[in-house]
Design a protein around this motif. Structure first.
Motif, PDB file in Angstrom:
ATOM      1  N   ALA A   1       9.477  -0.868  -1.342  1.00 60.45           N
ATOM      2  CA  ALA A   1      10.067   0.423  -2.167  1.00 60.45           C
ATOM      3  C   ALA A   1       9.159   1.777  -2.383  1.00 60.45           C
ATOM      4  N   ALA A   2       7.764   1.543  -2.421  1.00 55.47           N
ATOM      5  CA  ALA A   2       7.139   2.813  -2.399  1.00 55.47           C
ATOM      6  C   ALA A   2       7.298   3.476  -0.908  1.00 55.47           C
ATOM      7  N   ALA A   3       7.447   2.956   0.067  1.00 49.35           N
ATOM      8  CA  ALA A   3       7.439   3.533   1.433  1.00 49.35           C
ATOM      9  C   ALA A   3       8.886   4.247   1.538  1.00 49.35           C
ATOM     10  N   THR A   4       9.823   3.546   0.940  1.00 48.17           N
ATOM     11  CA  THR A   4      11.266   3.877   1.186  1.00 48.17           C
ATOM     12  C   THR A   4      11.842   4.827   0.062  1.00 48.17           C
ATOM     13  N   GLY A   5      11.409   4.967  -1.035  1.00 52.76           N
ATOM     14  CA  GLY A   5      11.591   5.554  -2.409  1.00 52.76           C
ATOM     15  C   GLY A   5      12.772   4.988  -3.016  1.00 52.76           C
ATOM     16  N   ILE A   6      13.046   3.598  -2.611  1.00 51.98           N
ATOM     17  CA  ILE A   6      14.225   2.952  -3.112  1.00 51.98           C
ATOM     18  C   ILE A   6      13.731   1.675  -3.961  1.00 51.98           C
ATOM     19  N   PRO A   7      13.841   1.717  -5.447  1.00 51.36           N
ATOM     20  CA  PRO A   7      13.300   0.740  -6.075  1.00 51.36           C
ATOM     21  C   PRO A   7      13.877  -0.843  -5.948  1.00 51.36           C
ATOM     22  N   ALA A   8      12.816  -1.826  -5.961  1.00 54.13           N
ATOM     23  CA  ALA A   8      13.202  -3.088  -5.463  1.00 54.13           C
ATOM     24  C   ALA A   8      13.489  -3.965  -6.664  1.00 54.13           C
ATOM     25  N   ALA A   9      14.138  -5.181  -6.351  1.00 51.09           N
ATOM     26  CA  ALA A   9      14.095  -6.178  -7.167  1.00 51.09           C
ATOM     27  C   ALA A   9      12.676  -6.426  -7.939  1.00 51.09           C
ATOM     28  N   PRO A  10      12.612  -7.063  -9.006  1.00 53.84           N
ATOM     29  CA  PRO A  10      11.551  -7.511  -9.800  1.00 53.84           C
ATOM     30  C   PRO A  10      10.857  -8.505  -9.061  1.00 53.84           C
TER      31      PRO A  10
ATOM     32  N   ALA B   1       5.388 -10.668  -2.505  1.00 49.57           N
ATOM     33  CA  ALA B   1       5.557  -9.788  -3.501  1.00 49.57           C
ATOM     34  C   ALA B   1       5.049  -8.325  -3.332  1.00 49.57           C
ATOM     35  N   ALA B   2       3.930  -8.588  -2.641  1.00 49.69           N
ATOM     36  CA  ALA B   2       3.187  -7.158  -2.139  1.00 49.69           C
ATOM     37  C   ALA B   2       4.152  -6.463  -1.178  1.00 49.69           C
ATOM     38  N   ALA B   3       4.710  -6.905  -0.186  1.00 48.08           N
ATOM     39  CA  ALA B   3       5.404  -6.525   0.809  1.00 48.08           C
ATOM     40  C   ALA B   3       6.672  -5.799  -0.028  1.00 48.08           C
TER      41      ALA B   3
ATOM     42  N   ASP C   1      10.454 -13.460  -9.565  1.00 47.92           N
ATOM     43  CA  ASP C   1      11.147 -14.496  -9.083  1.00 47.92           C
ATOM     44  C   ASP C   1      10.041 -15.076  -7.938  1.00 47.92           C
ATOM     45  N   LEU C   2       9.093 -14.434  -7.578  1.00 52.24           N
ATOM     46  CA  LEU C   2       7.967 -14.832  -6.484  1.00 52.24           C
ATOM     47  C   LEU C   2       6.760 -15.342  -7.226  1.00 52.24           C
ATOM     48  N   ILE C   3       6.239 -14.556  -8.192  1.00 51.67           N
ATOM     49  CA  ILE C   3       5.018 -14.702  -8.982  1.00 51.67           C
ATOM     50  C   ILE C   3       5.039 -15.379 -10.209  1.00 51.67           C
ATOM     51  N   GLY C   4       6.130 -15.332 -11.098  1.00 50.30           N
ATOM     52  CA  GLY C   4       6.451 -15.494 -12.347  1.00 50.30           C
ATOM     53  C   GLY C   4       6.261 -14.400 -13.423  1.00 50.30           C
ATOM     54  N   PRO C   5       6.820 -14.608 -14.625  1.00 50.06           N
ATOM     55  CA  PRO C   5       6.917 -13.433 -15.259  1.00 50.06           C
ATOM     56  C   PRO C   5       5.484 -13.007 -16.029  1.00 50.06           C
ATOM     57  N   ASP C   6       4.601 -14.116 -16.117  1.00 51.46           N
ATOM     58  CA  ASP C   6       3.596 -13.827 -16.921  1.00 51.46           C
ATOM     59  C   ASP C   6       2.021 -14.601 -16.280  1.00 51.46           C
ATOM     60  N   ASP C   7       2.186 -14.744 -15.042  1.00 50.26           N
ATOM     61  CA  ASP C   7       0.996 -15.355 -14.387  1.00 50.26           C
ATOM     62  C   ASP C   7       0.026 -14.242 -14.021  1.00 50.26           C
ATOM     63  N   VAL C   8      -1.033 -14.295 -14.902  1.00 50.91           N
ATOM     64  CA  VAL C   8      -1.957 -13.145 -14.979  1.00 50.91           C
ATOM     65  C   VAL C   8      -2.661 -12.979 -13.472  1.00 50.91           C
ATOM     66  N   GLN C   9      -3.243 -14.298 -12.969  1.00 52.15           N
ATOM     67  CA  GLN C   9      -3.903 -14.227 -11.938  1.00 52.15           C
ATOM     68  C   GLN C   9      -3.033 -13.687 -10.607  1.00 52.15           C
ATOM     69  N   ALA C  10      -1.944 -14.359 -10.498  1.00 55.07           N
ATOM     70  CA  ALA C  10      -0.890 -13.953  -9.674  1.00 55.07           C
ATOM     71  C   ALA C  10      -0.590 -12.543  -9.407  1.00 55.07           C
ATOM     72  N   ALA C  11      -0.341 -11.885 -10.519  1.00 56.82           N
ATOM     73  CA  ALA C  11      -0.011 -10.545 -10.632  1.00 56.82           C
ATOM     74  C   ALA C  11      -1.101  -9.608 -10.026  1.00 56.82           C
ATOM     75  N   TYR C  12      -2.240  -9.672 -10.607  1.00 50.65           N
ATOM     76  CA  TYR C  12      -3.502  -9.065 -10.070  1.00 50.65           C
ATOM     77  C   TYR C  12      -3.834  -9.210  -8.771  1.00 50.65           C
ATOM     78  N   ALA C  13      -3.547 -10.370  -8.337  1.00 53.83           N
ATOM     79  CA  ALA C  13      -3.724 -10.458  -7.036  1.00 53.83           C
ATOM     80  C   ALA C  13      -2.736  -9.668  -6.072  1.00 53.83           C
ATOM     81  N   VAL C  14      -1.589  -9.526  -6.539  1.00 56.46           N
ATOM     82  CA  VAL C  14      -0.737  -8.848  -5.543  1.00 56.46           C
ATOM     83  C   VAL C  14      -1.159  -7.102  -6.129  1.00 56.46           C
ATOM     84  N   GLN C  15      -1.526  -6.817  -7.069  1.00 56.71           N
ATOM     85  CA  GLN C  15      -2.306  -5.507  -7.160  1.00 56.71           C
ATOM     86  C   GLN C  15      -3.479  -5.280  -6.405  1.00 56.71           C
ATOM     87  N   LEU C  16      -4.366  -6.244  -6.319  1.00 57.95           N
ATOM     88  CA  LEU C  16      -5.492  -6.130  -5.556  1.00 57.95           C
ATOM     89  C   LEU C  16      -5.098  -5.942  -3.991  1.00 57.95           C
ATOM     90  N   GLN C  17      -4.161  -6.532  -3.431  1.00 55.46           N
ATOM     91  CA  GLN C  17      -3.831  -6.524  -2.115  1.00 55.46           C
ATOM     92  C   GLN C  17      -3.267  -5.143  -1.754  1.00 55.46           C
TER      93      GLN C  17
END
Length: 268
Positions: free
Chosen positions: A23-32, A16-18, A35-51
């Motif tokens: 997307a940030a590096a290329t300026g081309i928005p990515a798919a959500p 998910a981080a990759a 599908d990798l971390i779930g729509p509402d898994d708080v721990q997983a979502a912040y783990a991506v943000q932290l990375q």
């Protein structure tokens, strides 16, 4: 905020981080990334943000504050969550009042008007309650947050936006600085216009009942994470009215009663 390790595997968090990094590096928005971390898994979502945050700091970026999102009950209900979220503000995200944002600098930009607080003391020890937070605030200032999404078409769940640094893009602070002794955030009224046409209105009460409440929530979450709020940091407390999309050439001006105006233009 996460108190335990996410149930989602480290490979999925890395993937998910990759995706968001690309997307940030290329300026081309990515798919959500749900599908990798779930729509509402708080721990997983912040783990991506932290990375992603750690990578930016390692590359030389400096953390200058935080942004709070999902402070509106209506937006929380829309995304099926019962709490705000937050993202990191880096030193390269700030634009001066009246500045021109270069085309492509922020992906899929949208704007919202809010109250920002700048801290004069750390919020790291002791009870982090309303009185303590108010004492720690140096001043309030009108702000325009420029939200940006690395997710195509803003097709976001709670997990997507948290992983994507709470859809942070940039921010603009006004020049009128007012202490909380002279300013009541709850009573503040906001009007935001694009090219002279009013597109969003609201009040301080729309932000968790009081924008200071949002900062109290953030202070507790940040300390729990091990990265407490520090003196000098900027805190964007959350939108006072609806977020609106902008296109090249748009000029945005927001007015917050008691704090004056703040503006930004997007280059063509």
């Amino acid at each position: 905020m996460p108190e335990t390790q996410p149930a989602v595997g480290t490979d999925s968090i890395a993937a998910a981080a990759a995706r968001l990094r690309e997307a940030a590096a290329t300026g081309i928005p990515a798919a959500p990334v749900r599908d990798l971390i779930g729509p509402d898994d708080v721990q997983a979502a912040y783990a991506v943000q932290l990375q992603l945050t750690a990578e930016r700091i390692e590359a030389g970026a400096t953390v200058v504050g935080r942004k709070i999102g999902l402070t509106s009950v209506a937006v929380q209900e829309q995304l099926g969550v019962d709490q705000p979220d937050f993202g990191i503000l880096f030193d390269d995200m700030e634009y001066a009042d009246g500045a021109v944002v270069p085309a492509g600098a922020i992906l899929q930009p949208r704007v919202e008007a809010e109250i920002a607080f700048v801290l004069k003391a750390d919020l790291a020890e002791g009870p982090l309650d309303d009185a303590r937070v108010r004492e720690a605030v140096d001043y309030a200032v009108a702000a325009i947050e420029i939200c940006g999404s690395r997710v195509a078409d803003w097709d976001i769940s709670f997990g997507d936006t948290v992983a994507d640094n709470a859809s942070a893009g940039g921010y603009v602070l006004g020049t009128q600085r007012v202490s909380l002794r002279e300013f009541d955030p709850v009573a503040a009224e906001m009007t935001m216009a694009i090219d002279g046409e009013t597109v969003s209105t609201g009040s301080g009460a729309a932000c968790l009942g009081d924008p200071v409440n949002a900062v109290v929530w953030l202070a507790r979450q940040a300390r729990e994470l091990g990265a407490p709020l520090r003196a000098g940091q900027v805190i964007l407390s959350g939108a006072l009215g609806p977020m609106r999309p902008v296109t090249p050439g748009n000029a945005v001006q927001a007015t917050v009663t008691g704090l004056g105006t703040v503006s930004v233009t997007f280059s063509e």
